[in-house]
Motif scaffolding. Sequence first.
Motif, mmCIF file in Angstrom:
data_model
loop_
_atom_site.group_PDB
_atom_site.id
_atom_site.type_symbol
_atom_site.label_atom_id
_atom_site.label_comp_id
_atom_site.label_asym_id
_atom_site.label_seq_id
_atom_site.Cartn_x
_atom_site.Cartn_y
_atom_site.Cartn_z
ATOM 1 N N SER A 132 0.827 -1.210 0.000
ATOM 2 C CA SER A 132 0.000 0.000 0.000
ATOM 3 C C SER A 132 0.856 1.253 0.000
ATOM 4 O O SER A 132 0.355 2.344 -0.274
ATOM 5 C CB SER A 132 -0.944 0.020 1.204
ATOM 6 N N GLU A 133 2.158 1.108 0.304
ATOM 7 C CA GLU A 133 3.044 2.262 0.230
ATOM 8 C C GLU A 133 4.477 1.837 -0.081
ATOM 9 O O GLU A 133 4.910 0.739 0.267
ATOM 10 C CB GLU A 133 2.995 3.091 1.513
ATOM 11 N N LEU A 134 5.166 2.737 -0.762
ATOM 12 C CA LEU A 134 6.549 2.524 -1.195
ATOM 13 C C LEU A 134 7.426 3.536 -0.483
ATOM 14 O O LEU A 134 7.179 4.749 -0.546
ATOM 15 C CB LEU A 134 6.643 2.696 -2.710
ATOM 16 N N CYS A 135 8.455 3.051 0.211
ATOM 17 C CA CYS A 135 9.297 3.910 1.048
ATOM 18 C C CYS A 135 10.654 4.130 0.390
ATOM 19 O O CYS A 135 11.346 3.170 0.035
ATOM 20 C CB CYS A 135 9.491 3.280 2.426
ATOM 21 N N LEU A 136 11.035 5.404 0.261
ATOM 22 C CA LEU A 136 12.286 5.801 -0.392
ATOM 23 C C LEU A 136 13.041 6.730 0.548
ATOM 24 O O LEU A 136 12.539 7.796 0.914
ATOM 25 C CB LEU A 136 11.996 6.496 -1.720
ATOM 26 N N SER A 137 14.244 6.340 0.919
ATOM 27 C CA SER A 137 14.985 7.062 1.959
ATOM 28 C C SER A 137 16.117 7.908 1.399
ATOM 29 O O SER A 137 16.774 7.542 0.428
ATOM 30 C CB SER A 137 15.568 6.074 2.974
ATOM 31 N N GLY A 138 16.336 9.059 2.073
ATOM 32 C CA GLY A 138 17.510 9.870 1.837
ATOM 33 C C GLY A 138 17.632 10.412 0.434
ATOM 34 O O GLY A 138 18.661 10.216 -0.221
ATOM 35 N N LEU A 139 16.622 11.141 -0.046
ATOM 36 C CA LEU A 139 16.606 11.625 -1.421
ATOM 37 C C LEU A 139 17.100 13.068 -1.496
ATOM 38 O O LEU A 139 16.600 13.945 -0.784
ATOM 39 C CB LEU A 139 15.192 11.537 -1.991
ATOM 40 N N LEU A 140 18.054 13.317 -2.381
ATOM 41 C CA LEU A 140 18.503 14.676 -2.650
ATOM 42 C C LEU A 140 17.499 15.380 -3.558
ATOM 43 O O LEU A 140 16.670 14.740 -4.206
ATOM 44 C CB LEU A 140 19.883 14.647 -3.286
ATOM 45 N N PRO A 141 17.531 16.708 -3.629
ATOM 46 C CA PRO A 141 16.496 17.462 -4.356
ATOM 47 C C PRO A 141 16.278 17.033 -5.805
ATOM 48 O O PRO A 141 15.127 16.912 -6.240
ATOM 49 C CB PRO A 141 17.002 18.908 -4.272
ATOM 50 N N ASP A 142 17.329 16.799 -6.582
ATOM 51 C CA ASP A 142 17.146 16.403 -7.980
ATOM 52 C C ASP A 142 16.456 15.044 -8.087
ATOM 53 O O ASP A 142 15.567 14.854 -8.920
ATOM 54 C CB ASP A 142 18.491 16.365 -8.714
ATOM 55 N N THR A 143 16.885 14.105 -7.264
ATOM 56 C CA THR A 143 16.258 12.781 -7.257
ATOM 57 C C THR A 143 14.813 12.880 -6.816
ATOM 58 O O THR A 143 13.920 12.262 -7.405
ATOM 59 C CB THR A 143 17.026 11.831 -6.323
ATOM 60 N N LEU A 144 14.566 13.664 -5.779
ATOM 61 C CA LEU A 144 13.207 13.848 -5.282
ATOM 62 C C LEU A 144 12.303 14.438 -6.356
ATOM 63 O O LEU A 144 11.153 14.017 -6.516
ATOM 64 C CB LEU A 144 13.223 14.760 -4.052
ATOM 65 N N SER A 145 12.807 15.397 -7.112
ATOM 66 C CA SER A 145 12.013 16.025 -8.163
ATOM 67 C C SER A 145 11.580 15.013 -9.215
ATOM 68 O O SER A 145 10.407 14.955 -9.604
ATOM 69 C CB SER A 145 12.822 17.155 -8.818
ATOM 70 N N ASP A 146 12.525 14.173 -9.672
ATOM 71 C CA ASP A 146 12.196 13.171 -10.682
ATOM 72 C C ASP A 146 11.226 12.123 -10.135
ATOM 73 O O ASP A 146 10.298 11.686 -10.830
ATOM 74 C CB ASP A 146 13.467 12.485 -11.184
ATOM 75 N N ILE A 147 11.439 11.706 -8.888
ATOM 76 C CA ILE A 147 10.552 10.718 -8.277
ATOM 77 C C ILE A 147 9.147 11.297 -8.102
ATOM 78 O O ILE A 147 8.144 10.617 -8.345
ATOM 79 C CB ILE A 147 11.123 10.245 -6.932
ATOM 80 N N SER A 148 9.061 12.550 -7.706
ATOM 81 C CA SER A 148 7.766 13.190 -7.506
ATOM 82 C C SER A 148 6.999 13.292 -8.818
ATOM 83 O O SER A 148 5.777 13.066 -8.853
ATOM 84 C CB SER A 148 7.951 14.578 -6.884
#
Length: 380
Positions: A132-148
């Motif tokens: 029901s949920e996917l957990c992703l740890s320790g994301l830098l801003p560029d990685t977070l932007s692409d994942i979002s």
Amino acid sequence: MTAPYQVSCNEIADLSDFGNAWQELEARSNASFFQSWCWIGTWLTSLPPSFTPMALRISRGDQLAGLGVLMFHAGKRHRIMPVGRLLLNETGDPHHDRLTLEYGGILCDETERSGITEAAFRWLEANDPSWSELCLSGLLPDTLSDISKAADAVGLMPWVPDLKPCDYVDLGEVRAGKDDYLSQLSRNTRQQLRKALRLYEADGPITLTAAESLDEAHQFLAELAVLHQSYWVARGESGSFSNEYFTRFHKALVTAGFPDGKIQLLRASAGDQAIGYLYNFVHDGYVYGYQSGFCYDEDPKRKPGLVAHYLAIERNLEQGARIYDFMAGYGQHKRSLGNATQDMTWLVLQRDILKNRLEQRLRSFKQQLAERKKAQKQAD
């Protein structure tokens, strides 16, 4: 998505084959140390057989484009609500996740990260009903932007359970400056450092020694652990090295990474007295300040952590490193010695199902209520 991708997720049958594939892709990627095979391979070989790691593979034709390790964990939120979690490069078990994963994300070609990530999310949404949920740890801003962006395209709902500052020293910026590193620090930090250095020099010459053999590296790590435990136990905490798995993992990581120059173990001393030890990772010009142990005494002006990190920064500056990274978390020495900072995010992506929608609304309501109380308090 800009290209057709093929995705699979299967139990890792042959660790050697998986390791070869990982290292081949790593050579084509802008991986962090925590995405390197040194870390991932050591982690996989150190896990008990009760865990079942799954290889997430994203390909484009015959070309491997993305890799990750997924673990399923059946847990509970607030001790009552069942939650099926998928975790990237973690287990979901607090005892075995004491390692603290940072600089995460799917290992992939950076130019295709958004498309690769979206392909992975779409496949998991369509083919794996367990989570029901996917957990992703320790994301830098560029990685977070692409994942979002990928999560939004698939319809996954984001939740940020943790956000921490990540201070670092851009050593290239230091080299480009007119003054030396010490002179580029704030006046207050310079004064504290110079005072502490004078106090230590009264005990003998200040030196920074790097472990030169694997045996010496393990000796430094053991001495660091003693100091680390002494500090935290005195404050009523357990300390990282009280965790048997944490200790065993890092002994294996030093064995795996030290011969290739991926592990840096340093001892700062004044005369024959240790000031402290630093346990750093070295990868692609980055030096990650992972763990430490310091000799504290009753004089608060001696500041062993500030001095040890300062000496390590100067050493790595001379040796051509690009970044000296204090990693995520708050710390006065990090802010004092760093010349740059960025946010690191712990992200949970929830499926768009009823219980998750209700939880998101409740979370939003609580946040709005807290903001109103804060605004009212400021107004009063």
